[in-house]
Write a protein that holds these residues in place. Structure first.
Motif, PDB file in Angstrom:
ATOM      1  N   LEU A  83      -7.179 -46.834  19.947  1.00 11.51           N
ATOM      2  CA  LEU A  83      -6.542 -45.511  19.904  1.00 11.51           C
ATOM      3  C   LEU A  83      -5.168 -45.513  19.229  1.00 11.51           C
ATOM      4  O   LEU A  83      -4.858 -44.563  18.505  1.00 11.51           O
ATOM      5  CB  LEU A  83      -6.464 -44.905  21.306  1.00 11.51           C
ATOM      6  CG  LEU A  83      -7.804 -44.535  21.951  1.00 11.51           C
ATOM      7  CD1 LEU A  83      -7.575 -43.851  23.295  1.00 11.51           C
ATOM      8  CD2 LEU A  83      -8.648 -43.665  21.040  1.00 11.51           C
ATOM      9  N   PRO A  84      -4.330 -46.554  19.407  1.00 15.29           N
ATOM     10  CA  PRO A  84      -3.064 -46.549  18.664  1.00 15.29           C
ATOM     11  C   PRO A  84      -3.271 -46.531  17.141  1.00 15.29           C
ATOM     12  O   PRO A  84      -2.547 -45.836  16.419  1.00 15.29           O
ATOM     13  CB  PRO A  84      -2.362 -47.834  19.127  1.00 15.29           C
ATOM     14  CG  PRO A  84      -2.910 -48.074  20.503  1.00 15.29           C
ATOM     15  CD  PRO A  84      -4.363 -47.642  20.409  1.00 15.29           C
ATOM     16  N   ALA A  85      -4.268 -47.266  16.657  1.00 15.67           N
ATOM     17  CA  ALA A  85      -4.564 -47.262  15.221  1.00 15.67           C
ATOM     18  C   ALA A  85      -5.120 -45.906  14.794  1.00 15.67           C
ATOM     19  O   ALA A  85      -4.749 -45.373  13.743  1.00 15.67           O
ATOM     20  CB  ALA A  85      -5.554 -48.373  14.881  1.00 15.67           C
ATOM     21  N   TYR A 144     -14.431 -50.875  23.282  1.00 15.96           N
ATOM     22  CA  TYR A 144     -14.521 -52.297  23.621  1.00 15.96           C
ATOM     23  C   TYR A 144     -13.324 -52.748  24.453  1.00 15.96           C
ATOM     24  O   TYR A 144     -13.468 -53.507  25.416  1.00 15.96           O
ATOM     25  CB  TYR A 144     -14.626 -53.130  22.338  1.00 15.96           C
ATOM     26  CG  TYR A 144     -14.754 -54.609  22.585  1.00 15.96           C
ATOM     27  CD1 TYR A 144     -15.989 -55.168  22.891  1.00 15.96           C
ATOM     28  CD2 TYR A 144     -13.637 -55.439  22.524  1.00 15.96           C
ATOM     29  CE1 TYR A 144     -16.112 -56.533  23.136  1.00 15.96           C
ATOM     30  CE2 TYR A 144     -13.747 -56.797  22.758  1.00 15.96           C
ATOM     31  CZ  TYR A 144     -14.980 -57.340  23.062  1.00 15.96           C
ATOM     32  OH  TYR A 144     -15.100 -58.692  23.307  1.00 15.96           O
ATOM     33  N   ASP A 145     -12.131 -52.263  24.076  1.00 16.12           N
ATOM     34  CA  ASP A 145     -10.898 -52.663  24.767  1.00 16.12           C
ATOM     35  C   ASP A 145     -10.658 -51.893  26.067  1.00 16.12           C
ATOM     36  O   ASP A 145      -9.693 -52.165  26.773  1.00 16.12           O
ATOM     37  CB  ASP A 145      -9.682 -52.442  23.848  1.00 16.12           C
ATOM     38  CG  ASP A 145      -9.704 -53.325  22.608  1.00 16.12           C
ATOM     39  OD1 ASP A 145     -10.474 -54.311  22.575  1.00 16.12           O
ATOM     40  OD2 ASP A 145      -8.953 -53.018  21.656  1.00 16.12           O
ATOM     41  N   GLY A 146     -11.497 -50.901  26.353  1.00 14.50           N
ATOM     42  CA  GLY A 146     -11.306 -50.087  27.542  1.00 14.50           C
ATOM     43  C   GLY A 146     -10.255 -49.006  27.354  1.00 14.50           C
ATOM     44  O   GLY A 146      -9.763 -48.424  28.333  1.00 14.50           O
ATOM     45  N   GLY A 147      -9.905 -48.705  26.110  1.00 13.19           N
ATOM     46  CA  GLY A 147      -8.903 -47.677  25.824  1.00 13.19           C
ATOM     47  C   GLY A 147      -9.453 -46.277  25.940  1.00 13.19           C
ATOM     48  O   GLY A 147      -8.693 -45.302  25.975  1.00 13.19           O
ATOM     49  N   CYS A 148     -10.771 -46.151  25.967  1.00  8.39           N
ATOM     50  CA  CYS A 148     -11.400 -44.843  26.175  1.00  8.39           C
ATOM     51  C   CYS A 148     -12.726 -45.058  26.885  1.00  8.39           C
ATOM     52  O   CYS A 148     -13.269 -46.165  26.895  1.00  8.39           O
ATOM     53  CB  CYS A 148     -11.593 -44.103  24.852  1.00  8.39           C
ATOM     54  SG  CYS A 148     -12.860 -44.776  23.759  1.00  8.39           S
ATOM     55  N   ALA A 149     -13.224 -44.001  27.491  1.00  5.92           N
ATOM     56  CA  ALA A 149     -14.523 -44.067  28.158  1.00  5.92           C
ATOM     57  C   ALA A 149     -15.610 -44.242  27.094  1.00  5.92           C
ATOM     58  O   ALA A 149     -15.395 -43.899  25.929  1.00  5.92           O
ATOM     59  CB  ALA A 149     -14.759 -42.782  28.945  1.00  5.92           C
ATOM     60  N   GLU A 189      -2.317 -34.801  18.887  1.00  6.49           N
ATOM     61  CA  GLU A 189      -2.129 -35.543  20.144  1.00  6.49           C
ATOM     62  C   GLU A 189      -3.059 -35.011  21.228  1.00  6.49           C
ATOM     63  O   GLU A 189      -3.610 -35.782  22.016  1.00  6.49           O
ATOM     64  CB  GLU A 189      -0.667 -35.466  20.607  1.00  6.49           C
ATOM     65  CG  GLU A 189       0.332 -36.133  19.684  1.00  6.49           C
ATOM     66  CD  GLU A 189       0.265 -37.657  19.661  1.00  6.49           C
ATOM     67  OE1 GLU A 189      -0.556 -38.256  20.379  1.00  6.49           O
ATOM     68  OE2 GLU A 189       1.046 -38.249  18.897  1.00  6.49           O
ATOM     69  N   ARG A 190      -3.241 -33.693  21.281  1.00  2.48           N
ATOM     70  CA  ARG A 190      -4.167 -33.102  22.265  1.00  2.48           C
ATOM     71  C   ARG A 190      -5.596 -33.586  22.033  1.00  2.48           C
ATOM     72  O   ARG A 190      -6.313 -33.935  22.981  1.00  2.48           O
ATOM     73  CB  ARG A 190      -4.133 -31.580  22.187  1.00  2.48           C
ATOM     74  CG  ARG A 190      -2.979 -30.931  22.891  1.00  2.48           C
ATOM     75  CD  ARG A 190      -2.967 -29.416  22.686  1.00  2.48           C
ATOM     76  NE  ARG A 190      -4.234 -28.789  23.054  1.00  2.48           N
ATOM     77  CZ  ARG A 190      -4.498 -28.257  24.237  1.00  2.48           C
ATOM     78  NH1 ARG A 190      -3.592 -28.266  25.183  1.00  2.48           N
ATOM     79  NH2 ARG A 190      -5.666 -27.696  24.475  1.00  2.48           N
ATOM     80  N   ALA A 191      -6.009 -33.605  20.761  1.00  4.22           N
ATOM     81  CA  ALA A 191      -7.371 -34.051  20.451  1.00  4.22           C
ATOM     82  C   ALA A 191      -7.546 -35.523  20.816  1.00  4.22           C
ATOM     83  O   ALA A 191      -8.585 -35.911  21.371  1.00  4.22           O
ATOM     84  CB  ALA A 191      -7.663 -33.818  18.959  1.00  4.22           C
ATOM     85  N   LEU A 192      -6.541 -36.335  20.549  1.00  7.72           N
ATOM     86  CA  LEU A 192      -6.635 -37.756  20.851  1.00  7.72           C
ATOM     87  C   LEU A 192      -6.540 -38.020  22.356  1.00  7.72           C
ATOM     88  O   LEU A 192      -7.185 -38.939  22.869  1.00  7.72           O
ATOM     89  CB  LEU A 192      -5.538 -38.521  20.108  1.00  7.72           C
ATOM     90  CG  LEU A 192      -5.681 -38.536  18.588  1.00  7.72           C
ATOM     91  CD1 LEU A 192      -4.415 -39.068  17.932  1.00  7.72           C
ATOM     92  CD2 LEU A 192      -6.899 -39.321  18.156  1.00  7.72           C
ATOM     93  N   ALA A 193      -5.768 -37.196  23.057  1.00  5.92           N
ATOM     94  CA  ALA A 193      -5.615 -37.381  24.517  1.00  5.92           C
ATOM     95  C   ALA A 193      -6.949 -37.194  25.229  1.00  5.92           C
ATOM     96  O   ALA A 193      -7.186 -37.790  26.284  1.00  5.92           O
ATOM     97  CB  ALA A 193      -4.576 -36.422  25.058  1.00  5.92           C
ATOM     98  N   ARG A 194      -7.820 -36.369  24.675  1.00  6.85           N
ATOM     99  CA  ARG A 194      -9.140 -36.163  25.294  1.00  6.85           C
ATOM    100  C   ARG A 194      -9.991 -37.428  25.264  1.00  6.85           C
ATOM    101  O   ARG A 194     -10.955 -37.554  26.025  1.00  6.85           O
ATOM    102  CB  ARG A 194      -9.873 -35.015  24.603  1.00  6.85           C
ATOM    103  CG  ARG A 194      -9.254 -33.652  24.856  1.00  6.85           C
ATOM    104  CD  ARG A 194     -10.159 -32.500  24.457  1.00  6.85           C
ATOM    105  NE  ARG A 194     -10.419 -32.441  23.041  1.00  6.85           N
ATOM    106  CZ  ARG A 194      -9.695 -31.716  22.164  1.00  6.85           C
ATOM    107  NH1 ARG A 194      -8.649 -31.050  22.592  1.00  6.85           N
ATOM    108  NH2 ARG A 194     -10.025 -31.697  20.907  1.00  6.85           N
ATOM    109  N   LEU A 195      -9.637 -38.365  24.391  1.00  2.77           N
ATOM    110  CA  LEU A 195     -10.410 -39.611  24.297  1.00  2.77           C
ATOM    111  C   LEU A 195      -9.930 -40.649  25.299  1.00  2.77           C
ATOM    112  O   LEU A 195     -10.695 -41.549  25.661  1.00  2.77           O
ATOM    113  CB  LEU A 195     -10.281 -40.197  22.887  1.00  2.77           C
ATOM    114  CG  LEU A 195     -10.819 -39.332  21.746  1.00  2.77           C
ATOM    115  CD1 LEU A 195     -10.443 -39.948  20.411  1.00  2.77           C
ATOM    116  CD2 LEU A 195     -12.329 -39.210  21.870  1.00  2.77           C
TER     117      LEU A 195
END
Length: 196
Positions: A83-85, A144-149, A189-195
């Motif tokens: 997600l940071p990338a 894979y890293d557990g950064g999102c469901a 940021e809102r769109a990415l926060a949903r992930l």
């Protein structure tokens, strides 16, 4: 002794001048004569040494915008994953600062011509496919890293993000006060926060 000419630098300078004229005047109003004059040449014939016609110049301009965007994405995502990338990629594509606003004005003008010109459409399609591939890679890393469901449909997520970014190009051109750089960043940021 004659002065050596850096042809690559002159070519880039012509392209950047073309960007400015298109951003200010529109793609149809940027004539070869106007471009030559802005570059400091008395006649447009000098441009023919670098670009045989306006279509070739426009194609090179669009390609350079895509290349520079990809360079910024590569620099911004270096050493990052997941997600940071993905966040850095999205923030490099949206027209939220002075440089990317000019690029977006030019890109939107090209999209109009790309409806009927295969070469321009191919450059745009290639850029979108590249960005889509990066988005899918970053989403897979985040899972894979557990950064999102786990994502039910990563392709749909990638398409949604791309369409938000491309939509911001258009809406920010139509209403730059309402769709400011800070507003665009907030929406991404809102769109990415949903992930997360």
């Amino acid at each position: 002794m004659p002065r050596l000419v850096d042809h690559d630098e002159r070519r880039r300078s012509i392209i950047e001048t073309t960007w400015r004229l298109i951003a200010d005047e529109g793609i149809e109003n940027a004539s070869m004569r106007d471009i030559a004059r802005e570059c400091g040449y008395a006649a447009p014939g000098v441009l023919a040494h670098y670009f045989p016609n306006k279509d070739a110049l426009l194609l090179a301009s669009y390609q350079l915008i895509c290349e520079r965007t990809n360079e910024r994405i590569a620099g911004g995502t270096e050493g990052k994953r997941g997600l940071p990338a993905l966040r850095r990629l999205c923030l490099e594509i949206i027209p939220a600062d002075p440089l990317t606003v000019v690029e977006a004005r030019v890109a939107v003008s090209f999209w109009q011509r790309a409806q009927t010109e295969d070469a321009l459409r191919a450059v745009g399609r290639e850029a979108l496919l590249h960005w889509r591939g990066l988005i899918l890679d970053f989403l897979a890393q985040a899972e894979y890293d557990g950064g999102c469901a786990p994502l039910v449909d990563p392709d749909a997520v990638a398409d949604e993000l791309l369409n938000i970014m491309m939509g911001l190009h258009v809406t920010s051109m139509l209403d730059p006060d309402a769709v400011s750089g800070s507003r665009q960043r907030h929406l991404m940021e809102r769109a990415l926060a949903r992930l997360a």
